[in-house]
Design an enzyme around this catalytic site. Structure first.
Site, PDB file in Angstrom:
ATOM      1  N   GLY A  38      -1.775  -1.444  -1.423  1.00  0.00           N
ATOM      2  CA  GLY A  38      -1.309  -2.276  -2.526  1.00  0.00           C
ATOM      3  C   GLY A  38       0.091  -2.814  -2.309  1.00  0.00           C
ATOM      4  CD  GLU A  42       1.446 -15.322   3.450  1.00  0.00           C
ATOM      5  OE1 GLU A  42       1.426 -15.511   2.214  1.00  0.00           O
ATOM      6  OE2 GLU A  42       0.604 -15.811   4.234  1.00  0.00           O
ATOM      7  CG  HIS A  44      -0.890  -6.337   2.300  1.00  0.00           C
ATOM      8  ND1 HIS A  44       0.307  -6.220   1.655  1.00  0.00           N
ATOM      9  CD2 HIS A  44      -1.117  -5.130   2.888  1.00  0.00           C
ATOM     10  CE1 HIS A  44       0.806  -5.003   1.828  1.00  0.00           C
ATOM     11  NE2 HIS A  44      -0.041  -4.317   2.574  1.00  0.00           N
ATOM     12  N   GLY A 154      -3.143  -4.562  10.583  1.00  0.00           N
ATOM     13  CA  GLY A 154      -1.977  -5.262  11.101  1.00  0.00           C
ATOM     14  C   GLY A 154      -1.371  -4.567  12.308  1.00  0.00           C
ATOM     15  CD  GLN A 160      -2.169   2.229   9.593  1.00  0.00           C
ATOM     16  OE1 GLN A 160      -1.602   3.039   8.878  1.00  0.00           O
ATOM     17  NE2 GLN A 160      -2.409   0.989   9.209  1.00  0.00           N
ATOM     18  CB  VAL A 183       2.868 -11.730   8.408  1.00  0.00           C
ATOM     19  CG1 VAL A 183       3.420 -12.912   7.621  1.00  0.00           C
ATOM     20  CG2 VAL A 183       1.415 -11.981   8.806  1.00  0.00           C
ATOM     21  CB  SER A 192       7.383  -3.573   4.981  1.00  0.00           C
ATOM     22  OG  SER A 192       7.246  -2.282   4.415  1.00  0.00           O
TER      23      SER A 192
HETATM   24  P1  AMP Z   1      -0.218  -0.923   3.953  1.00  0.00           P
HETATM   25  O1  AMP Z   1      -0.539  -1.449   2.590  1.00  0.00           O
HETATM   26  O2  AMP Z   1       1.235  -0.933   4.284  1.00  0.00           O
HETATM   27  O3  AMP Z   1      -0.916   0.370   4.244  1.00  0.00           O
HETATM   28  O4  AMP Z   1      -0.843  -1.983   4.967  1.00  0.00           O
HETATM   29  C1  AMP Z   1      -2.190  -2.353   4.890  1.00  0.00           C
HETATM   30  C2  AMP Z   1      -2.528  -3.176   6.102  1.00  0.00           C
HETATM   31  O5  AMP Z   1      -1.708  -4.348   6.135  1.00  0.00           O
HETATM   32  C3  AMP Z   1      -2.290  -2.428   7.410  1.00  0.00           C
HETATM   33  O6  AMP Z   1      -3.316  -2.767   8.339  1.00  0.00           O
HETATM   34  C4  AMP Z   1      -0.961  -2.973   7.852  1.00  0.00           C
HETATM   35  O7  AMP Z   1      -0.758  -2.907   9.252  1.00  0.00           O
HETATM   36  C5  AMP Z   1      -1.073  -4.402   7.393  1.00  0.00           C
HETATM   37  N1  AMP Z   1       0.252  -5.007   7.274  1.00  0.00           N
HETATM   38  C6  AMP Z   1       1.302  -4.546   6.555  1.00  0.00           C
HETATM   39  N2  AMP Z   1       2.376  -5.336   6.746  1.00  0.00           N
HETATM   40  C7  AMP Z   1       1.995  -6.303   7.608  1.00  0.00           C
HETATM   41  C8  AMP Z   1       2.667  -7.419   8.223  1.00  0.00           C
HETATM   42  N3  AMP Z   1       3.944  -7.701   7.971  1.00  0.00           N
HETATM   43  N4  AMP Z   1       1.957  -8.193   9.072  1.00  0.00           N
HETATM   44  C9  AMP Z   1       0.651  -7.921   9.347  1.00  0.00           C
HETATM   45  N5  AMP Z   1      -0.023  -6.894   8.806  1.00  0.00           N
HETATM   46  C10 AMP Z   1       0.641  -6.103   7.958  1.00  0.00           C
END
Ligand code: AMP
Length: 290
Positions: A38, A42, A44, A154, A160, A183, A192
């Site tokens: 959650g 951008e 996500h 990502g 991960q 991104v 993030s």
């Molecule tokens: P999270 O919500 O942080 O657990 O991220 C969910 C997914 O979004 C994971 O696969 C992350 O690697 C991806 N993600 C988070 N930030 C970015 C980013 N800046 N660019 C690309 N993917 C991202």
């Protein structure tokens, strides 16, 4: 009951998710899946757009998984913005949002933990004990629930992604895993969910991570092969911004074991503390072609 916001079906329980995925599958739709915690941004949304390019049904999960947090205050302070998340997910092309309670993910009697071995031991694994086991276990459960054709992750979380590729291969999980490029904000900061917790002055200092990585990239493009030199390029920026560093390390892109020389596909990965917020970033580096 399934709640529906515009084109997005919101499933709160495993049964509701099953019903929504079954409906998509019996309509002959292929299914893409984007797991998240959650606080969507951008980055996500890019994963969702990538999924929507190839799949008529796109499931996004929104679940802040307690078992992958080794720091209680990080879990407590993790941003939660569910209503906006549903809007953003729908705008990017998601058709089903799975936003379960903890009990749906970890029902009474849940007992299994996945441990991915050596790839999970370095870097984040060393600094966040239990993090990858918790992440791998919840991702395996989510993959089993959603039964997607392809799941998107990502490269921002490169280790991960490597851990997921390892257990999906080992356990013959029939969903294909697709990595998506990081991104970034216009000034280079990797997007993030934790960035929204940065105070204004810290937001500037956080740029040291990407600035250091880009400096190392330029060195590598110019033929620099020494891991020490590349890592130092990052460390210099972190030190200049006075950011305590957990690691700035060149590792093999497949094994995530540290290397001395950039003689294959590698990842230069960094983790640093910016005030109360811990940030990670990385770039892929390959030896400059001669
Ligand atoms: P999270 O919500 O942080 O657990 O991220 C969910 C997914 O979004 C994971 O696969 C992350 O690697 C991806 N993600 C988070 N930030 C970015 C980013 N800046 N660019 C690309 N993917 C991202």
């Amino acid at each position: 009951m399934l709640a529906t916001t515009s084109t997005l079906t919101v499933a709160r329980t495993v049964d509701e998710l099953r019903a929504a995925v079954d409906a998509a599958k019996s309509a002959g739709l292929s299914v893409g899946f984007v797991p998240t915690m959650g606080a969507l941004h951008e980055g996500h949304q890019t994963l969702v757009r990538e999924a929507a390019k190839d799949h008529a049904a796109v499931v996004i999960s929104i679940f802040v998984n307690p078992s992958q947090f080794n720091d209680a205050s990080d879990l407590e302070n993790y941003p939660r913005t569910e209503a906006a998340d549903f809007e953003r997910a729908a705008a990017a092309g998601a058709t089903i949002a799975f936003a379960p309670s903890c009990d749906e993910i970890y029902p009474a009697g849940f007992a299994t933990t996945i441990s991915a071995g050596a790839v999970a031991e370095q870097l984040e694994g060393a600094h966040r004990p239990g993090h990858f086991d918790g992440m791998a276990t919840v991702v395996a459960r989510l993959l089993g629930l959603v039964r997607a054709d392809v799941a998107y992750f990502g490269r921002k979380d490169a280790q991960q992604l490597a851990v997921i590729e390892q257990f999906v291969r080992d356990l013959v999980i029939p969903t294909r895993i697709q990595g998506v490029e990081t991104v970034r904000e216009a000034d280079g900061l990797a997007m993030s969910s934790r960035n929204m917790r940065l105070a204004q002055a810290d937001r500037q200092r956080a740029l040291a991570l990407s600035r250091g990585l880009f400096a190392a990239q330029r060195l590598a493009d110019g033929g620099e092969h020494s891991a020490r030199a590349l890592e130092t390029a990052v460390q210099v920026e972190l030190d200049a911004a006075a950011l305590p560093t957990d690691y700035a390390t060149l590792v093999d892109a497949a094994t995530f074991l540290p290397v001395d020389v950039l003689d294959r596909e590698c990842v230069l990965a960094v983790a640093a503390h910016v005030g109360p917020v811990r940030l990670i970033d990385n770039i892929r580096l390959a030896p400059a072609s001669v």
